[in-house]
Design a protein around this motif. Structure first.
Motif, short mmCIF file in Angstrom:
data_model
loop_
_atom_site.label_atom_id
_atom_site.label_comp_id
_atom_site.label_asym_id
_atom_site.label_seq_id
_atom_site.Cartn_x
_atom_site.Cartn_y
_atom_site.Cartn_z
N LYS A 87 0.84 -1.19 0.00
CA LYS A 87 0.00 0.00 0.00
C LYS A 87 0.88 1.25 0.00
O LYS A 87 1.84 1.35 0.75
N GLN A 88 0.52 2.22 -0.85
CA GLN A 88 1.24 3.48 -0.88
C GLN A 88 0.97 4.27 0.40
O GLN A 88 -0.12 4.21 0.97
N VAL A 89 1.98 5.02 0.83
CA VAL A 89 1.90 5.75 2.09
C VAL A 89 1.50 7.19 1.80
O VAL A 89 2.19 7.91 1.06
N SER A 90 0.39 7.62 2.37
CA SER A 90 -0.04 9.01 2.22
C SER A 90 0.74 9.91 3.18
O SER A 90 1.38 9.44 4.13
N ARG A 91 0.66 11.20 2.96
CA ARG A 91 1.37 12.13 3.83
C ARG A 91 0.82 12.12 5.26
O ARG A 91 1.58 12.23 6.23
N GLN A 92 -0.47 11.94 5.43
CA GLN A 92 -1.01 11.88 6.78
C GLN A 92 -0.60 10.57 7.47
O GLN A 92 -0.36 10.55 8.68
N GLU A 93 -0.47 9.49 6.70
CA GLU A 93 0.01 8.24 7.29
C GLU A 93 1.47 8.37 7.69
O GLU A 93 1.90 7.86 8.73
N LEU A 94 2.27 9.05 6.86
CA LEU A 94 3.66 9.29 7.22
C LEU A 94 3.76 10.12 8.49
O LEU A 94 4.62 9.88 9.34
N ALA A 95 2.86 11.09 8.66
CA ALA A 95 2.85 11.90 9.88
C ALA A 95 2.60 11.03 11.10
O ALA A 95 3.25 11.21 12.15
N VAL A 96 1.68 10.08 11.00
CA VAL A 96 1.40 9.18 12.12
C VAL A 96 2.61 8.32 12.43
O VAL A 96 2.98 8.12 13.60
N ILE A 97 3.27 7.79 11.39
CA ILE A 97 4.45 6.94 11.59
C ILE A 97 5.57 7.74 12.25
O ILE A 97 6.24 7.27 13.18
N LEU A 98 5.80 8.97 11.80
CA LEU A 98 6.85 9.81 12.38
C LEU A 98 6.54 10.15 13.84
O LEU A 98 7.44 10.15 14.69
N THR A 99 5.28 10.44 14.12
CA THR A 99 4.89 10.76 15.49
C THR A 99 5.17 9.58 16.42
O THR A 99 5.65 9.75 17.54
N THR A 100 4.87 8.39 15.94
CA THR A 100 5.13 7.20 16.74
C THR A 100 6.63 6.94 16.86
O THR A 100 7.14 6.64 17.94
N LEU A 101 7.33 7.05 15.75
CA LEU A 101 8.77 6.80 15.73
C LEU A 101 9.52 7.74 16.67
O LEU A 101 10.41 7.32 17.42
N LYS A 102 9.14 9.01 16.68
CA LYS A 102 9.84 10.01 17.46
C LYS A 102 9.18 10.32 18.79
O LYS A 102 9.67 11.14 19.56
N LYS A 103 8.04 9.67 19.06
CA LYS A 103 7.29 9.90 20.30
C LYS A 103 6.98 11.39 20.47
O LYS A 103 7.22 12.00 21.52
N LEU A 104 6.45 11.99 19.41
CA LEU A 104 6.05 13.39 19.45
C LEU A 104 4.72 13.52 20.16
O LEU A 104 3.89 12.62 20.13
N LYS A 105 4.51 14.66 20.78
CA LYS A 105 3.26 14.92 21.45
C LYS A 105 2.21 15.38 20.45
O LYS A 105 2.46 16.23 19.60
N SER A 106 1.01 14.82 20.58
CA SER A 106 -0.10 15.22 19.72
C SER A 106 -0.35 16.71 19.86
O SER A 106 -0.19 17.30 20.93
N SER A 107 -0.76 17.35 18.75
CA SER A 107 -0.93 18.79 18.74
C SER A 107 -2.17 19.17 17.94
O SER A 107 -2.60 18.44 17.04
N SER A 108 -2.71 20.34 18.25
CA SER A 108 -3.88 20.85 17.53
C SER A 108 -3.50 21.75 16.37
O SER A 108 -4.35 22.41 15.77
N SER A 109 -2.21 21.80 16.03
CA SER A 109 -1.75 22.73 14.99
C SER A 109 -2.30 22.41 13.62
O SER A 109 -2.20 23.23 12.70
N ALA A 110 -2.87 21.21 13.43
CA ALA A 110 -3.49 20.90 12.14
C ALA A 110 -4.66 21.84 11.85
O ALA A 110 -5.04 22.02 10.69
N ASN A 111 -5.22 22.44 12.89
CA ASN A 111 -6.32 23.39 12.69
C ASN A 111 -5.86 24.66 11.98
O ASN A 111 -6.70 25.42 11.47
N ASN A 112 -4.54 24.86 11.93
CA ASN A 112 -4.02 26.06 11.28
C ASN A 112 -3.85 25.89 9.77
O ASN A 112 -3.56 26.87 9.08
N MET A 113 -4.01 24.67 9.27
CA MET A 113 -3.90 24.41 7.83
C MET A 113 -5.30 24.23 7.27
O MET A 113 -6.11 23.47 7.83
N PHE A 114 -5.58 24.90 6.14
CA PHE A 114 -6.95 24.89 5.64
C PHE A 114 -7.41 23.50 5.20
O PHE A 114 -8.59 23.19 5.25
N ASP A 115 -6.46 22.64 4.79
CA ASP A 115 -6.88 21.33 4.29
C ASP A 115 -6.74 20.22 5.34
O ASP A 115 -6.92 19.05 5.02
#
Length: 1002
Positions: free
Chosen positions: A126-154
């Motif tokens: 399966k091809q990896v979408s950009r939002q799926e890559l974001a999830v993988i990176l967040t897990t890989l780096k143990k980043l804290k979830s953020s509401s900053s996605a609300n700042n992007m119109f899409d």
């Protein structure tokens, strides 16, 4: 099937040959830049990765930077770049052991950054979408979830499963948006994947260098920086002149072979998983911490030259030798409780401190000395041998111990029964009520100090005195005695208990490393009952750290009641740090009581201190390992492990855990220094009958209608813990608590973590349940601790307390965390509905059509077609919708009833309703039905391409094209005014003839 485009075979195969970094920093193999990256925006990072061997090109010399990356290919990239090597067992239905990516998928599963789907598939292609890559990176780096996605119109309406991760990668700068937005559904290209991963590794703790073959690595001179972790996994290798800001792992691949570390610096931990009896040689190097964990056999570690190893932790048998004992070499050594019973440890050289927390170990000091040697409370039946050329300055026994041999001990402090010492002991102090066997004699109770000798052990005439030779004595005839001193008080020997003695009788001088330092002591006072000269404890500053304070006490005048001279000294070493609560706020007035050893929670206390208004504590303690017990009203009793080094000031912070409120359930996880990161997981029932799953960094709480039912209150990622989970409101059902080794690589195994879990209910200070992880030498990833059944508020624990290779199963469906999660899942399904759907010529009449052919559906969301409306054709005529499209029997999708034999493409508006639990939503889409002539043209074009490909030996599949050529000829022979029935017959003939090639069309 929907409309597919033809592509050649060579473009379908992505090179899977992503190899380890090229051997050696001194002689890198030449790698030519890829033919298709010269003018590419990512050419620099792509060429760098190709040079490192993280990614290889295709047979034609290209890297195809704009080609999409699949899940399996992304796993390979991550594993090679980050140096992940340890797999776990996997049971995906679409991943077979023969697949080239099988091992990398198993590693991805072990590391936890990429897992399978609920239908037991991994979907490797399966091809990896950009939002799926974001999830993988967040897990890989143990980043804290953020509401900053609300700042992007899409991404304002992105699904719940990806929205927090999109915000996290935006905040961290790992991924960015542009004038087109974040483009969450766009497919990730190879160039994008490499660029983002390279960005993620800047300053990361992940491995950036892996050496799997024998060789000499590093420059001939100077010092080359290596960022991240370094893996050395081959016998016969030399690593020289490098500075590593991460960890150095000497892998199991070394076996019983040898390696040489020369002129290196390691800021992280040096982990020894391999090596034999002549094995690891460390020359002119500086190592902060070293952990020895070789499962089979004994590894020999030799220090030479200016090598300095500050702290060495032994989990398995070892031989430690200083080739030319100096002030450098090994400093602190800890025999951990994970050391197997009967394990042998041999030591040669001069050591600052040795702490024994193991049981039934055999330790021998062949030659050399140990300044501070302590056996921790609970560490039973250890046997220590001192050879004739070996000595211990201060030996403290807090547990039954046997010391044999012909070496010497300057001072023995016995604080446990069943202690036997055969070697010569100059001075022995035994706690009240305890007896010990010293040099064949029973001494002890009820006395305290029972055995103080002169140099000649056979001469007892001066028992109770010691006469050190101190240069520069003003009055040579004056007797000089040893003064016991630490940071805060100096105690005169009992024979100095002169009646009426006070401060006016004493002249006290102080030096710091031999230089007069009267300013260091303040508030001097004398306690005649304890014979203690007390003073304000000195603040151990970095500038003073490691220096020696010497105090001299002598008569102030000829008429003084004090007649003798006393000299004592102590080194300015100790521990300091800050205590904060789970929210990061400083905790003042927290009392901390220190015991000698790691994870020692009983036995004598050597020092007690308190935190200041900013939560900081400061101590003066001799080199060694210590356990601090934290106590304050309103907080649980917790512990910290503090190493004290002779020459380096180590800050040890800890978290104070507030007692829970009434009806709350608090679960506290702690462990040793390694593995660095254990994660607590809690499954439980939700209000709406689903199941929640909370875990650090991803889903940290379960809420319903703005009320938090359960949460991760503290996520510790650098060893020790604590990791805190709180259940605020109990719901009827089953809760499951387990622990996962987040980075299941060589940085410590779960079975050697000495992890503990304690469960507290309400404001009770004592746990209702305590669990200690059973030790294991295996590679299990999961510790299933307990299940908790709640029935009308009553609790019933089901204890497991065992290790699992795979994630424990849970009875409830999925990851439904709260109302917002339900809404997000429902909206995500609506968003997946395409705005326009063009039916391809492969469409079969009266068969259900997939409304979302390129998207994966949520099995929990129900969909139903509620209406179909026809749009006017370009000619202005209107068709009847139900003459062409109708809902299927269950209204879950639609079916095509007849071909479009009109002159215009037909368009229909389809309304779709969605339901999830009690929530509902709807969406609209346009379904386009091309004309019969358009379908014939598309089918003929695919037929021509397929015939051409079969005539090319590079792309031929050796299938017979006779029927295909005949069908194409019939299509080409159709007259301009052919009847509809003739066109349909030819189209069906083309579809049948093309069927064997459909799988390669896209």
């Amino acid at each position: 099937m929907f409309k597919l485009k033809k592509q050649t075979w060579t473009a379908l195969v992505l090179s899977a040959s992503l190899v380890l970094p090229l051997a050696g920093l001194t002689q890198p193999t030449a790698v030519h830049a890829a033919s298709d990256t010269q003018n590419h925006w990512a050419r620099n990072v792509l060429n760098e990765w190709q040079t490192k061997g993280f990614i290889n090109g295709f047979a034609d010399g290209s890297l195809k930077p704009d080609q999409s990356v699949t899940r399996s290919q992304l796993a390979v990239l991550i594993n090679k770049a980050y140096g992940f090597t340890r797999p776990t067992s996997i049971h995906y239905t679409d991943v077979q052991t023969s697949d080239w990516y099988y091992n990398d998928v198993a590693i991805a599963r072990a590391e936890g950054y990429m897992e399978g789907y609920k239908d037991s598939t991994f979907q490797p292609n399966k091809q990896v979408s950009r939002q799926e890559l974001a999830v993988i990176l967040t897990t890989l780096k143990k980043l804290k979830s953020s509401s900053s996605a609300n700042n992007m119109f899409d991404t304002q309406n992105s699904p719940q499963w990806s929205k927090g991760s999109i915000g996290a990668v935006l905040d961290s700068g790992l991924m960015k948006g542009d004038e087109k937005g974040f483009r969450p559904r766009d497919i990730t290209t190879r160039a994008e994947a490499v660029t983002v991963l390279d960005r993620s590794m800047q300053g990361a703790s992940a491995a950036s260098t892996v050496y799997n073959s024998a060789g000499v690595y590093g420059p001939e001179s100077g010092s080359q920086p290596l960022h991240g972790n370094v893996y050395l996994n081959a016998a016969g290798s030399t690593l020289r002149n490098v500075a590593i800001d991460g960890d150095l792992i000497l892998g199991a691949g070394i076996g019983e072979g040898d390696v040489l570390l020369s002129g290196i610096t390691v800021k992280g931990t040096t982990i020894v998983n391999g090596g034999g009896s002549h094995s690891v040689h460390i020359k002119d190097s500086s190592l902060a911490n070293m952990l020895v964990n070789k499962p089979n056999g004994t590894v020999r570690i030799v220090s030479s030259g200016s090598t300095s190893i500050q702290q060495t932790t032994l989990q398995t048998a070892a031989i430690l030798e200083e080739e030319q004992p100096t002030a450098a070499g090994f400093h602190n050594v800890l025999l951990t409780s994970q050391l197997p019973s009967g394990a042998s440890v041999s030591m040669k050289g001069n050591y600052d401190a040795v702490d024994v927390s193991s049981s039934s170990a055999m330790l021998s000091l062949t030659t050399g000395s140990i300044d501070q040697f302590a056996v921790a409370a609970g560490a039973t039946n250890n046997r220590i041998t001192l050879n004739p050329a070996s000595s211990i300055n201060v030996f403290t026994a807090n547990a039954p111990t046997t010391v044999n041999g012909d070496g010497t001990i300057n001072r023995a402090i016995i604080q446990s029964s069943d202690v036997t010492i055969t070697p010569r002991v100059t001075q022995t102090t035994v706690s009240s009520g305890i007896t010990a066997r010293i040099e064949g004699r029973t001494i002890g109770a009820p006395q305290t100090e029972t055995n103080v000798k002169k140099d000649d052990k056979k001469d007892n005439s001066s028992a109770g005195t010691t006469q050190p030779v101190t240069p520069g004595i003003p009055n040579p005839s004056q007797t000089t005695y040893l003064l016991g001193i630490n940071n805060g008080q100096a105690i005169l020997p009992d024979h100095a208990n002169y009646a009426g003695l006070n401060m006016s009788d004493m002249k006290i001088t102080v030096t710091l490393d031999g230089q007069p330092a009267p300013h260091l002591l303040s508030s001097l006072r004398f306690n005649s009952e304890t014979r203690a000269i007390e003073f304000t404890p000195l603040y151990v500053k970095p500038s003073n750290y490691g220096k020696t304070i010497q105090m001299t006490v002598e008569p102030s005048s000829a008429s003084s009641l004090l007649k003798d001279r006393f000299v004592g000294s102590f080194q300015m070493t100790g521990a300091y740090g800050q205590i904060t609560d789970a929210q990061g706020n400083p905790v003042s007035d927290m009392q901390i009581s220190f015991r000698r050893g790691t994870d020692v929670k009983t036995g004598p206390i050597v020092l007690t201190t308190s935190t200041d208004v900013d939560g900081y504590y400061y101590t003066n303690l001799p080199p060694g390992s210590y356990t601090g017990e934290l106590q304050k009203d309103g907080y649980l009793i917790t512990y910290l492990n503090a190493p004290v080094l002779a020459s380096e000031y180590i800050q040890t912070d800890s978290t104070a855990i507030a007692t829970a409120k009434q009806d709350q359930i608090r679960i506290v996880l702690t462990w040793s220094a390694l593995p660095e990161d254990l994660d607590a997981h809690l499954y439980g029932p939700t209000v709406n009958g689903y199941g929640f799953h909370i875990l650090p960094y991803r889903n940290e709480s379960y809420s319903y209608r703005n009320e938090v039912y359960a949460s991760i209150d503290k996520d510790a990622m650098n060893g020790f813990g604590p990791e805190i989970v709180t259940i605020n409101k109990r719901l009827n059902g089953t809760y499951m608590y387990y622990v996962k080794n987040y980075h299941a690589n060589n940085l410590g195994s779960l079975g050697k973590s000495a992890a503990t879990v304690q469960v507290y209910i309400g404001d009770a200070s004592a746990p209702v349940k305590s669990y200690t992880l059973p030790p294991s030498s295996g590679n299990e990833l999961f510790w299933r601790v307990f299940d908790l059944n709640v029935i009308d508020g009553k609790l019933q624990f089901l204890d497991y307390n065992n290790l699992w290779a795979t994630e424990p199963p849970y009875q409830y469906f999925g990851n439904v965390d709260d109302e917002a999660e339900l809404e997000g899942r429902l909206q995500d399904q609506v968003d997946r509905l395409p705005a326009d759907l063009y039916l391809p010529y492969t469409t079969s009449l009266n068969n259900g059509l997939d409304l979302m052919p390129n998207e994966s559906s949520d099995p929990g969301v129900k969909q139903m077609v509620s209406a179909i409306e026809a749009a006017p054709a370009s000619s202005g005529t209107t068709v009847t919708a139900d003459a062409y499209l109708q809902p299927t029997a269950q209204s879950e999708t639609i079916k095509l009833l007849r071909y479009n034999d009109s002159a215009d493409e037909l368009t229909f508006k389809v309304k779709v309703n969605f339901e999830l639990d009690h929530l509902k939503a709807n969406g609209d889409m346009l379904v386009h039905v091309p004309t019969l002539d358009e379908w014939l043209s598309d089918a003929a074009a695919d037929a021509e391409d397929t015939i051409a490909a079969e005539s090319n030996p590079n792309t031929a599949t050796l299938q017979d094209t006779t029927a295909l050529k005949a069908a194409l000829a019939h299509q080409q022979a159709l007259p301009a005014g052919a009847a509809t029935s003739e066109k349909i017959a030819v189209l069906e003939e083309l579809k049948t003839a093309l069927a064997p090639w459909w799988y390669q069309l896209s």
